[in-house]
Design a protein around this motif. Structure first.
Motif, PDB file in Angstrom:
ATOM      1  N   ARG A  20      34.859  36.890  40.252  1.00 47.09           N
ATOM      2  CA  ARG A  20      36.243  36.662  40.746  1.00 47.09           C
ATOM      3  C   ARG A  20      36.181  36.423  42.041  1.00 47.09           C
ATOM      4  NH1 ARG A  20      40.536  40.923  38.493  1.00 47.09           N
ATOM      5  NH2 ARG A  20      42.208  38.421  39.538  1.00 47.09           N
ATOM      6  N   ILE A  21      35.196  37.095  42.901  1.00 50.25           N
ATOM      7  CA  ILE A  21      35.730  36.747  44.324  1.00 50.25           C
ATOM      8  C   ILE A  21      34.669  35.421  44.828  1.00 50.25           C
ATOM      9  CG2 ILE A  21      34.206  37.828  46.413  1.00 50.25           C
ATOM     10  CD1 ILE A  21      34.456  40.993  44.656  1.00 50.25           C
ATOM     11  N   LEU A  22      33.294  35.521  44.258  1.00 50.58           N
ATOM     12  CA  LEU A  22      32.593  33.886  44.670  1.00 50.58           C
ATOM     13  C   LEU A  22      33.271  32.259  43.836  1.00 50.58           C
ATOM     14  CD1 LEU A  22      29.190  34.997  43.831  1.00 50.58           C
ATOM     15  CD2 LEU A  22      29.868  35.104  46.131  1.00 50.58           C
ATOM     16  N   ARG A  23      34.229  32.656  42.385  1.00 51.55           N
ATOM     17  CA  ARG A  23      34.729  31.099  41.793  1.00 51.55           C
ATOM     18  C   ARG A  23      35.798  31.179  41.956  1.00 51.55           C
ATOM     19  NH1 ARG A  23      32.851  29.950  36.022  1.00 51.55           N
ATOM     20  NH2 ARG A  23      34.130  31.603  36.037  1.00 51.55           N
ATOM     21  N   GLY A  24      36.814  33.001  42.367  1.00 50.72           N
ATOM     22  CA  GLY A  24      38.351  32.897  41.914  1.00 50.72           C
ATOM     23  C   GLY A  24      38.624  32.617  40.714  1.00 50.72           C
ATOM     24  N   SER A  25      39.742  32.558  40.233  1.00 50.79           N
ATOM     25  CA  SER A  25      40.713  33.239  39.268  1.00 50.79           C
ATOM     26  C   SER A  25      41.470  31.938  39.334  1.00 50.79           C
ATOM     27  CB  SER A  25      40.803  34.136  38.834  1.00 50.79           C
ATOM     28  OG  SER A  25      41.810  33.842  38.073  1.00 50.79           O
ATOM     29  N   LEU A  26      41.759  31.525  38.378  1.00 45.44           N
ATOM     30  CA  LEU A  26      42.881  29.981  38.275  1.00 45.44           C
ATOM     31  C   LEU A  26      44.131  31.199  38.391  1.00 45.44           C
ATOM     32  CD1 LEU A  26      44.089  27.775  37.500  1.00 45.44           C
ATOM     33  CD2 LEU A  26      43.994  27.832  35.357  1.00 45.44           C
ATOM     34  N   PRO A  27      44.486  32.175  36.522  1.00 46.75           N
ATOM     35  CA  PRO A  27      45.458  32.663  37.253  1.00 46.75           C
ATOM     36  C   PRO A  27      45.867  33.469  37.858  1.00 46.75           C
ATOM     37  CG  PRO A  27      44.037  34.047  35.032  1.00 46.75           C
ATOM     38  CD  PRO A  27      43.578  32.571  35.695  1.00 46.75           C
TER      39      PRO A  27
END
Length: 169
Positions: free
Chosen positions: A121-128
């Motif tokens: 989540r930190i590296l790629r992020g999260s759409l939600p």
């Protein structure tokens, strides 16, 4: 005013789980499924000047995928005696989903997501996460496991949500 729910969908199991969740809610709801094709156009982009045909081919492929996903989602909703509205947009998914909700009087967004590690989540992020940061309406996430080992041993294919063909995400 009836609840107006937006379900971003691209055909992968988490988005289908979100649709399934919304279809089983009690009460009266207007449900819109939205597919966002992540084609970002910038005036200063070299892609715009060098390969416009490739961008148009990608846009057309995205439209065809969306139509297949919408067809299956509409059939699935019909099994629940629900009629879906459909919409296609292109651009940055979190921005377009939030903008669609604002422009169309959506009262809630329901989005499917898979479990992610904190590092991912930190590296790629999260759409939600991106939608929640931008949205002016409540966002509900429906989380699904990432692997088959999380399924109960007595689960059957009939118990799982409908899986549609993978869309562009």
């Amino acid at each position: 005013m009836a609840n107006s729910i937006l379900v971003p969908i691209n055909g992968i199991p988490p988005t289908i789980a979100a649709l399934n969740h919304v279809l089983t809610l009690e009460g009266s709801h207007e449900i819109t499924v939205l597919q966002v094709c992540p084609i970002v156009e910038r005036d200063d982009s070299i892609r715009q000047t060098v390969i416009p045909d490739a961008i148009e081919e990608q846009r057309e492929a995205s439209r065809q995928t969306a139509e297949r996903v919408f067809s299956k989602a509409t059939d699935y909703a019909a099994d629940h005696d629900v009629i879906l509205k459909t919409a296609i947009d292109s651009g940055h998914p979190a921005e377009r989903i939030s903008a669609y909700a604002d422009a169309n009087d959506i009262t809630r967004i329901v989005i499917g997501t898979q479990e992610q590690s904190l590092l991912s989540r930190i590296l790629r992020g999260s759409l939600p996460d991106g939608i929640m940061k931008r949205s002016s309406v409540p966002v509900t996430t429906i989380q699904t496991p990432t692997d088959e080992s999380s399924r109960k041993p007595n689960d059957t294919d009939q118990d799982r949500p409908l899986t549609l063909s993978r869309g562009i995400n």
